[in-house]
Design a protein around this motif. Structure first.
Motif, PDB file in Angstrom:
ATOM      1  N   TYR A  17       0.855  -1.198   0.000  1.00  0.00           N
ATOM      2  CA  TYR A  17       0.000   0.000   0.000  1.00  0.00           C
ATOM      3  C   TYR A  17       0.883   1.238   0.000  1.00  0.00           C
ATOM      4  CZ  TYR A  17      -4.134  -2.775   1.327  1.00  0.00           C
ATOM      5  OH  TYR A  17      -5.181  -3.663   1.366  1.00  0.00           O
ATOM      6  N   ALA A  32       1.791  -5.011   3.123  1.00  0.00           N
ATOM      7  CA  ALA A  32       0.741  -5.561   3.989  1.00  0.00           C
ATOM      8  C   ALA A  32       0.694  -7.092   3.907  1.00  0.00           C
ATOM      9  CB  ALA A  32      -0.613  -4.981   3.616  1.00  0.00           C
ATOM     10  N   SER A  52      -5.429  -7.797  14.750  1.00  0.00           N
ATOM     11  CA  SER A  52      -5.823  -6.626  13.975  1.00  0.00           C
ATOM     12  C   SER A  52      -4.602  -6.059  13.251  1.00  0.00           C
ATOM     13  CB  SER A  52      -6.416  -5.581  14.925  1.00  0.00           C
ATOM     14  OG  SER A  52      -6.854  -4.480  14.178  1.00  0.00           O
ATOM     15  N   GLY A  53      -4.777  -5.786  11.968  1.00  0.00           N
ATOM     16  CA  GLY A  53      -3.686  -5.215  11.182  1.00  0.00           C
ATOM     17  C   GLY A  53      -2.732  -6.236  10.596  1.00  0.00           C
ATOM     18  N   SER A  54      -3.028  -7.535  10.800  1.00  0.00           N
ATOM     19  CA  SER A  54      -2.099  -8.572  10.316  1.00  0.00           C
ATOM     20  C   SER A  54      -2.206  -8.784   8.801  1.00  0.00           C
ATOM     21  CB  SER A  54      -2.352  -9.893  11.056  1.00  0.00           C
ATOM     22  OG  SER A  54      -3.704 -10.280  10.930  1.00  0.00           O
ATOM     23  N   GLY A  55      -3.308  -8.327   8.204  1.00  0.00           N
ATOM     24  CA  GLY A  55      -3.446  -8.456   6.746  1.00  0.00           C
ATOM     25  C   GLY A  55      -4.597  -9.341   6.309  1.00  0.00           C
ATOM     26  N   LYS A  56      -5.494  -9.711   7.225  1.00  0.00           N
ATOM     27  CA  LYS A  56      -6.597 -10.625   6.907  1.00  0.00           C
ATOM     28  C   LYS A  56      -7.517 -10.057   5.822  1.00  0.00           C
ATOM     29  CE  LYS A  56      -8.220 -10.672  11.142  1.00  0.00           C
ATOM     30  NZ  LYS A  56      -7.285  -9.685  11.773  1.00  0.00           N
ATOM     31  N   SER A  57      -7.972  -8.824   6.049  1.00  0.00           N
ATOM     32  CA  SER A  57      -8.904  -8.231   5.078  1.00  0.00           C
ATOM     33  C   SER A  57      -8.212  -7.952   3.749  1.00  0.00           C
ATOM     34  CB  SER A  57      -9.502  -6.931   5.623  1.00  0.00           C
ATOM     35  OG  SER A  57     -10.278  -7.208   6.755  1.00  0.00           O
ATOM     36  N   THR A  58      -6.947  -7.590   3.821  1.00  0.00           N
ATOM     37  CA  THR A  58      -6.181  -7.351   2.596  1.00  0.00           C
ATOM     38  C   THR A  58      -6.176  -8.620   1.740  1.00  0.00           C
ATOM     39  OG1 THR A  58      -4.797  -5.728   3.722  1.00  0.00           O
ATOM     40  CG2 THR A  58      -3.893  -6.728   1.720  1.00  0.00           C
TER      41      THR A  58
HETATM   42  N1  LIG Z   1      -6.113   0.996   1.832  1.00  0.00           N
HETATM   43  C1  LIG Z   1      -5.024   0.947   2.617  1.00  0.00           C
HETATM   44  N2  LIG Z   1      -4.028   1.858   2.513  1.00  0.00           N
HETATM   45  C2  LIG Z   1      -2.932   1.796   3.289  1.00  0.00           C
HETATM   46  N3  LIG Z   1      -2.708   0.847   4.207  1.00  0.00           N
HETATM   47  C3  LIG Z   1      -3.657  -0.090   4.374  1.00  0.00           C
HETATM   48  C4  LIG Z   1      -4.867  -0.103   3.598  1.00  0.00           C
HETATM   49  N4  LIG Z   1      -5.627  -1.154   3.988  1.00  0.00           N
HETATM   50  C5  LIG Z   1      -4.940  -1.783   4.949  1.00  0.00           C
HETATM   51  N5  LIG Z   1      -3.752  -1.146   5.193  1.00  0.00           N
HETATM   52  C6  LIG Z   1      -2.723  -1.573   6.150  1.00  0.00           C
HETATM   53  O1  LIG Z   1      -2.386  -2.922   5.853  1.00  0.00           O
HETATM   54  C7  LIG Z   1      -2.235  -3.676   7.053  1.00  0.00           C
HETATM   55  C8  LIG Z   1      -3.212  -4.825   7.067  1.00  0.00           C
HETATM   56  O2  LIG Z   1      -4.546  -4.327   7.173  1.00  0.00           O
HETATM   57  P1  LIG Z   1      -5.831  -5.277   7.145  1.00  0.00           P
HETATM   58  O3  LIG Z   1      -7.014  -4.393   7.098  1.00  0.00           O
HETATM   59  O4  LIG Z   1      -5.671  -6.261   6.067  1.00  0.00           O
HETATM   60  O5  LIG Z   1      -5.725  -6.002   8.560  1.00  0.00           O
HETATM   61  P2  LIG Z   1      -6.771  -6.981   9.280  1.00  0.00           P
HETATM   62  O6  LIG Z   1      -6.000  -8.194   9.687  1.00  0.00           O
HETATM   63  O7  LIG Z   1      -7.961  -7.186   8.438  1.00  0.00           O
HETATM   64  O8  LIG Z   1      -7.156  -6.162  10.610  1.00  0.00           O
HETATM   65  P3  LIG Z   1      -8.562  -6.118  11.439  1.00  0.00           P
HETATM   66  O9  LIG Z   1      -8.594  -7.360  12.290  1.00  0.00           O
HETATM   67  O10 LIG Z   1      -8.432  -4.893  12.258  1.00  0.00           O
HETATM   68  O11 LIG Z   1      -9.690  -6.049  10.456  1.00  0.00           O
HETATM   69  C9  LIG Z   1      -2.419  -2.702   8.198  1.00  0.00           C
HETATM   70  O12 LIG Z   1      -1.162  -2.224   8.583  1.00  0.00           O
HETATM   71  C10 LIG Z   1      -3.235  -1.594   7.581  1.00  0.00           C
HETATM   72  O13 LIG Z   1      -2.981  -0.358   8.209  1.00  0.00           O
END
Ligand SMILES: Nc1ncnc2c1ncn2[C@@H]1O[C@H](COP(=O)(O)OP(=O)(O)OP(=O)(O)O)[C@@H](O)[C@H]1O
Ligand SMILES: [Mg+2]
Length: 283
Positions: A17, A32, A52-58
């Motif tokens: 990102y 990410a 949270s923030g580990s990259g699951k949603s990504t």
């Molecule tokens: N659109 C974006 N632009 C910049 N950084 C991003 C973006 N989306 C996610 N990130 C970063 O990428 C990393 C992974 O984010 P992600 O949302 O995939 O985490 P997650 O595991 O789904 O967290 P959660 O449990 O809080 O939903 C984080 O550091 C987040 O700040």
């Protein structure tokens, strides 16, 4: 014997990102996801777990063909997804659908439920209007709602009912793969169990494959066949549910399990037993 083609397979998936930097450095790139490999066989559920923030949603958005990754290879039912394209072709897209955490945000408040369900058919198929209506009504019934709900608006439903609507919409194009990002996290515990039961039934009935993101280990223990634990964009542990729960190998997984004791939801446990018994009887 040749091995079946997995419904979804990822190799060395990377996602960067661009984030605003300081005045002196300018925009910089944040990694990410850093080289994720996985495969999910037909009818199975891969759970993606991590802080949270580990990259699951990504990762979920990449698998759901919503975001293109920076690098790596993704295949859906053996077909390579061209990651350079902003949006893959309609054929590929209809095979993969996503359900989001927030049923309040993911439904258009100005659209009646029937239109919410029929819209994917309008956009992606040439199915005639009467048939669209029949299919939407049948799906509404299948997810536990009533035909008279057809003309109501999303705000007239509870959180659990709204998530049922979102699931029904996701199934309208007969997808092979559902990507579910924390689909029950926003719901009360008893409602969570009902929606998880529905997802389990739909999976059996339609031979669906699930990628299921969750931070809740009791939910993961219920739904997962395979588990991937990610930390800071790296898959630190992958294996069968039994293996990962019985004997977590990676220190990160152990700390994750220690930090979040698995609290059995009674309703879910009853259902697991029922389902396990039914499967044993079917063998
Ligand atoms: N659109 C974006 N632009 C910049 N950084 C991003 C973006 N989306 C996610 N990130 C970063 O990428 C990393 C992974 O984010 P992600 O949302 O995939 O985490 P997650 O595991 O789904 O967290 P959660 O449990 O809080 O939903 C984080 O550091 C987040 O700040
Ligand atoms: Mg997330």
């Amino acid at each position: 014997m040749t091995q079946a083609v997995p419904v979804v397979e990822g190799r060395a998936i990377v996602q960067d990102y661009q984030v605003p930097g300081s005045l002196f450095t300018g925009a910089k790139s944040v990694r990410a996801l850093n080289g994720i490999d996985f495969r999910v066989e037909k009818g199975k559920t891969l759970a993606i777990v991590g802080e949270s923030g580990s990259g699951k949603s990504t990762l979920a958005r990449i698998i759901a063909l919503i975001d293109a990754p920076t690098g790596g290879e993704l295949r859906i039912e053996g077909d390579v997804v061209d990651i350079r394209k902003r949006r893959p072709g309609p054929d590929l897209r209809s095979r993969v659908q996503m359900v989001f955490q927030n049923p309040y945000g993911s439904l258009n408040p100005r659209q009646k439920v029937g239109d919410v369900l029929m819209e994917p058919l309008v956009i992606n198929t040439s199915v005639a209007a009467a048939e669209r209506r029949d299919r939407a009504e049948a799906m509404l019934k299948r997810v536990g709602l009533q035909p008279e709900h057809f003309n109501r608006y999303p705000h007239m439903f509870s959180g659990g009912q709204r998530q049922r609507i979102a699931i029904a919409r996701a199934l309208m194009l007969n997808p092979s793969l559902l990507v579910l990002d924390e689909p029950v996290s926003a719901l009360d515990l008893s409602v969570q169990a009902q929606v998880l039961n529905l997802l389990a039934d739909l999976q059996d009935e339609f031979h669906l494959t699930y990628v299921f993101v969750s931070h809740d280990l009791s939910v993961v223990r219920y739904i997962a066949d395979e588990v991937m634990v990610i930390s800071k964009g790296v898959a630190v542990e992958q294996g069968s549910r039994e293996a990962v729960f019985a004997n977590p190998q990676h220190p990160y997984t152990r700390s994750l399990f220690a930090a979040t004791p698995v609290t059995d939801v009674a309703a879910i446990r009853v259902r697991i037993e029922r389902r396990t018994a039914a499967r044993a009887a079917a063998r």
